[in-house]
Motif scaffolding. Structure first.
Motif, PDB file in Angstrom:
ATOM      1  N   TYR A 367      18.494  75.718  37.170  1.00  0.00           N
ATOM      2  CA  TYR A 367      19.388  75.688  36.006  1.00  0.00           C
ATOM      3  C   TYR A 367      20.179  74.389  35.915  1.00  0.00           C
ATOM      4  N   MET A 368      20.508  73.772  37.067  1.00  0.00           N
ATOM      5  CA  MET A 368      21.294  72.536  37.031  1.00  0.00           C
ATOM      6  C   MET A 368      20.512  71.402  36.379  1.00  0.00           C
ATOM      7  N   GLU A 369      19.214  71.347  36.610  1.00  0.00           N
ATOM      8  CA  GLU A 369      18.386  70.280  36.055  1.00  0.00           C
ATOM      9  C   GLU A 369      17.809  70.651  34.694  1.00  0.00           C
ATOM     10  N   ARG A 370      17.469  71.917  34.506  1.00  0.00           N
ATOM     11  CA  ARG A 370      16.771  72.352  33.289  1.00  0.00           C
ATOM     12  C   ARG A 370      17.716  72.786  32.176  1.00  0.00           C
ATOM     13  N   ASP A 371      18.698  73.617  32.505  1.00  0.00           N
ATOM     14  CA  ASP A 371      19.524  74.271  31.471  1.00  0.00           C
ATOM     15  C   ASP A 371      20.847  73.564  31.197  1.00  0.00           C
ATOM     16  N   LEU A 372      21.467  73.003  32.242  1.00  0.00           N
ATOM     17  CA  LEU A 372      22.808  72.450  32.067  1.00  0.00           C
ATOM     18  C   LEU A 372      22.838  71.165  31.237  1.00  0.00           C
ATOM     19  N   PRO A 373      21.961  70.168  31.474  1.00  0.00           N
ATOM     20  CA  PRO A 373      22.057  68.915  30.699  1.00  0.00           C
ATOM     21  C   PRO A 373      22.018  69.106  29.180  1.00  0.00           C
ATOM     22  N   PRO A 374      21.082  69.918  28.628  1.00  0.00           N
ATOM     23  CA  PRO A 374      21.122  70.078  27.159  1.00  0.00           C
ATOM     24  C   PRO A 374      22.380  70.782  26.669  1.00  0.00           C
ATOM     25  N   LEU A 375      22.958  71.676  27.483  1.00  0.00           N
ATOM     26  CA  LEU A 375      24.211  72.322  27.098  1.00  0.00           C
ATOM     27  C   LEU A 375      25.348  71.306  27.046  1.00  0.00           C
ATOM     28  N   LEU A 376      25.404  70.431  28.038  1.00  0.00           N
ATOM     29  CA  LEU A 376      26.454  69.403  28.055  1.00  0.00           C
ATOM     30  C   LEU A 376      26.338  68.513  26.825  1.00  0.00           C
ATOM     31  N   GLU A 377      25.106  68.138  26.485  1.00  0.00           N
ATOM     32  CA  GLU A 377      24.898  67.298  25.301  1.00  0.00           C
ATOM     33  C   GLU A 377      25.295  68.045  24.040  1.00  0.00           C
ATOM     34  N   ARG A 378      24.925  69.311  23.939  1.00  0.00           N
ATOM     35  CA  ARG A 378      25.235  70.122  22.759  1.00  0.00           C
ATOM     36  C   ARG A 378      26.736  70.276  22.573  1.00  0.00           C
ATOM     37  N   LEU A 379      27.472  70.363  23.687  1.00  0.00           N
ATOM     38  CA  LEU A 379      28.912  70.578  23.626  1.00  0.00           C
ATOM     39  C   LEU A 379      29.711  69.270  23.639  1.00  0.00           C
ATOM     40  N   GLY A 380      29.011  68.141  23.670  1.00  0.00           N
ATOM     41  CA  GLY A 380      29.702  66.855  23.661  1.00  0.00           C
ATOM     42  C   GLY A 380      30.472  66.574  24.934  1.00  0.00           C
ATOM     43  N   ILE A 381      29.914  66.997  26.076  1.00  0.00           N
ATOM     44  CA  ILE A 381      30.581  66.817  27.366  1.00  0.00           C
ATOM     45  C   ILE A 381      29.926  65.661  28.106  1.00  0.00           C
ATOM     46  N   ASN A 382      30.702  64.672  28.487  1.00  0.00           N
ATOM     47  CA  ASN A 382      30.203  63.578  29.319  1.00  0.00           C
ATOM     48  C   ASN A 382      29.875  64.130  30.693  1.00  0.00           C
ATOM     49  N   PRO A 383      28.605  64.020  31.154  1.00  0.00           N
ATOM     50  CA  PRO A 383      28.238  64.575  32.464  1.00  0.00           C
ATOM     51  C   PRO A 383      29.108  64.060  33.597  1.00  0.00           C
ATOM     52  N   GLY A 384      29.675  62.865  33.441  1.00  0.00           N
ATOM     53  CA  GLY A 384      30.522  62.312  34.483  1.00  0.00           C
ATOM     54  C   GLY A 384      31.782  63.135  34.737  1.00  0.00           C
ATOM     55  N   LEU A 385      32.198  63.944  33.733  1.00  0.00           N
ATOM     56  CA  LEU A 385      33.387  64.779  33.918  1.00  0.00           C
ATOM     57  C   LEU A 385      33.180  65.828  35.003  1.00  0.00           C
ATOM     58  N   LEU A 386      31.925  66.192  35.264  1.00  0.00           N
ATOM     59  CA  LEU A 386      31.660  67.205  36.286  1.00  0.00           C
ATOM     60  C   LEU A 386      32.000  66.707  37.682  1.00  0.00           C
ATOM     61  N   ASP A 387      32.129  65.405  37.834  1.00  0.00           N
ATOM     62  CA  ASP A 387      32.456  64.848  39.142  1.00  0.00           C
ATOM     63  C   ASP A 387      33.960  64.710  39.344  1.00  0.00           C
ATOM     64  N   ARG A 388      34.727  65.298  38.434  1.00  0.00           N
ATOM     65  CA  ARG A 388      36.187  65.320  38.565  1.00  0.00           C
ATOM     66  C   ARG A 388      36.665  66.715  38.946  1.00  0.00           C
ATOM     67  N   ARG A 389      37.910  66.783  39.369  1.00  0.00           N
ATOM     68  CA  ARG A 389      38.538  68.088  39.622  1.00  0.00           C
ATOM     69  C   ARG A 389      39.085  68.622  38.293  1.00  0.00           C
ATOM     70  N   PRO A 390      39.340  69.941  38.207  1.00  0.00           N
ATOM     71  CA  PRO A 390      39.826  70.508  36.935  1.00  0.00           C
ATOM     72  C   PRO A 390      41.090  69.843  36.410  1.00  0.00           C
ATOM     73  N   LEU A 398      38.160  70.679  29.416  1.00  0.00           N
ATOM     74  CA  LEU A 398      37.935  71.758  30.370  1.00  0.00           C
ATOM     75  C   LEU A 398      37.505  73.037  29.657  1.00  0.00           C
ATOM     76  N   GLN A 399      38.024  73.262  28.444  1.00  0.00           N
ATOM     77  CA  GLN A 399      37.602  74.436  27.684  1.00  0.00           C
ATOM     78  C   GLN A 399      36.121  74.339  27.316  1.00  0.00           C
ATOM     79  N   ARG A 400      35.661  73.160  26.919  1.00  0.00           N
ATOM     80  CA  ARG A 400      34.241  72.991  26.597  1.00  0.00           C
ATOM     81  C   ARG A 400      33.369  73.149  27.844  1.00  0.00           C
ATOM     82  N   ILE A 401      33.857  72.663  28.987  1.00  0.00           N
ATOM     83  CA  ILE A 401      33.114  72.835  30.235  1.00  0.00           C
ATOM     84  C   ILE A 401      33.028  74.314  30.600  1.00  0.00           C
ATOM     85  N   ALA A 402      34.117  75.052  30.374  1.00  0.00           N
ATOM     86  CA  ALA A 402      34.107  76.499  30.643  1.00  0.00           C
ATOM     87  C   ALA A 402      33.095  77.198  29.741  1.00  0.00           C
TER      88      ALA A 402
END
Length: 467
Positions: A367-390, A398-402
């Motif tokens: 799911y991390m490689e297959r499902d998550l990247p298109p969701l992040l793109e769809r929600l306008g989330i920069n993947p780099g934000l995942l490497d931060r703390r909440p 954070l609401q979009r990440i949730a």
């Protein structure tokens, strides 16, 4: 010549690395008048108020001057600024509960022994019964606690009252009450400097309105002039984000239910929050639960998700499953909750990416490689934000990440508990439009709990009213 109650000249704030956070802000607040500062989260509004009070966090550098009733003070001189507390400047914080000492009765918190007569007069002026003076903060409603803070400000000699987000998280009736209390401050001849996300505060107080973005004042002027003829595109977008200006949503035509509840009752102690309540949620539907704080909105959502048991009635998920006896993890994963405070849904101090990896035991492999990247793109989330703390991302991010994390489970029902109460108008509209699009695209049902009737009118077709 008459001086304004407060004048700010060339306020600039930098962090220790020299990054400019607030850029040459200038404004004045007239005696008995109001100055309302609006802008998105992170725009620098609160830094301006903290600088005025000499309360900037350590490591921030401020320059410029403040004039209080004709006396000039350098903004970098924190000791001089703090000497103006109570007789020139007073603060009405945005969180009454955290501002009051839970171990002290109300009257001593408002004033010392020598000023108790003034405190009682101030409490009376904001419609607090004399019995409140002997109560503790936990015995007060949110609105009463807010009035206590206003009474405390009136007890001082402060000519300028700074109100930080005075309507944050309040239902419509309490918004009107909060604005009324601020107007009472003006009627006492004091000036009000308000920081807010709520345009209703500006309309209620009158005076001057300023719009802030990225540390700069984009435009300012008389409230009604600026609202009726905004010059800046950002101001127009901000005003357009008001729920009263949204287009109403059409009702779903689906008759296929994802949840049906019959004759629900729930009680806390001796108090019944709701009784004989029936709910039917369909694919592609948006339903709102509305009511004042404490009316049972959140608890109803918990009952429907099987997180709390009603004292009477029944809940059935798809195929007649009772959520209190679910034996299939895959089915439970399809009934999800979006929390009011997105930070509460994440482990503090733990990198967000790792918190997604932690779901490996309940999600399909890959799911991390297959499902998550298109969701992040769809929600306008920069993947780099995942490497931060909440705590290193904004509330809107954070609401979009949730939401992305919840969508990995492909939910049939999403219960969104006050999903926008902590967001500024632009991010609020963005989140709600996103949720509406996901309902249309995925056919899930959405149940929103809210105290905001204007938002409900804009997004929901079916409404359940509590309280």
């Amino acid at each position: 010549m008459s001086h304004p109650a407060l004048r700010i000249s060339d306020m600039s704030i930098k962090d220790k690395s020299g990054v400019l956070l607030v850029d040459r802000v200038c404004f004045s607040v007239e005696r008995g008048g109001a100055f309302v500062l609006i802008g998105e989260t992170g725009s620098g509004k609160s830094l301006v108020a903290q600088a005025v009070l000499g309360l900037l966090p350590a490591g921030l550098i401020v320059s410029g001057q403040i004039e209080c009733d004709g006396e000039m003070v350098n903004l970098a001189d924190r000791a001089a600024l703090r000497s103006h507390w109570t007789h020139q400047l007073a603060l009405v914080p945005q969180e009454p509960r955290s501002a009051l000492d839970p171990t002290m009765r109300i009257l001593p918190q408002i004033a010392g022994i020598a000023q108790q007569h003034r405190a009682r007069a101030a409490m009376s002026s904001v419609s607090l019964h004399h019995t409140v003076e002997r109560q503790y903060p936990f015995m007060l409603s949110g609105g009463m606690a807010q009035r206590v803070l206003v009474a405390g400000a009136l007890t001082t000699d402060a000519r300028v009252i700074i109100a930080d987000e005075p309507t944050k998280g309040l239902d419509d009736d309490r918004v009107e009450e909060a604005v009324l209390r601020l107007r009472q401050i003006q009627e006492h001849g004091r000036a009000v400097f308000a920081i807010t996300h709520d345009i209703r505060v500006a309309l209620g107080l009158g005076g001057q309105l300023a719009v802030m973005r990225d540390g700069q004042l984009l435009e300012q002027g008389p409230v009604h002039n600026l609202i009726s003829a905004p010059r800046h595109a950002y101001t127009r977008a901000w005003l357009g984000a008001d729920p009263d200006r949204w287009q109403a949503r059409k009702a779903s035509t689906s008759v296929d239910p994802v949840l049906e509840a019959r004759s629900l009752s729930y009680r806390v102690g001796s108090r019944t929050l709701f009784s004989d309540l029936s709910v039917r949620l369909h694919h592609g539907s948006i339903t709102a639960v509305i009511g004042p704080s404490g009316s049972g909105k959140t608890m109803l959502g918990n009952v429907l998700l099987g997180l709390a048991r009603p004292i009477a009635g029944s809940v059935r998920w798809k195929d007649g499953t009772d959520p209190h006896f679910v034996r299939r993890p895959s089915l439970r994963a399809q009934y999800q909750k979006l929390h009011q405070d997105p930070a509460s849904a994440f482990v503090p101090g733990r990198v967000i990416r790792q918190q997604f990896i932690d779901l490996s035991s309940v999600l399909p492999s890959g799911y991390m490689e297959r499902d998550l990247p298109p969701l992040l793109e769809r929600l306008g989330i920069n993947p780099g934000l995942l490497d931060r703390r909440p705590d290193e991302v904004s509330g809107g991010q954070l609401q979009r990440i949730a939401i992305a994390r919840l969508l990995l489970f492909e939910p049939l029902l999403l219960v969104a508990d006050e999903p926008t109460s902590r967001l500024d108008p632009l991010v609020q509209r963005e989140v709600m439009e996103l949720l509406q699009e996901l309902v249309n695209e995925r056919g899930m049902a959405l149940l929103i709990t809210s105290h905001d009737r204007r938002l409900v009118r804009a997004v929901a077709y079916d409404v359940i009213e509590l309280g």
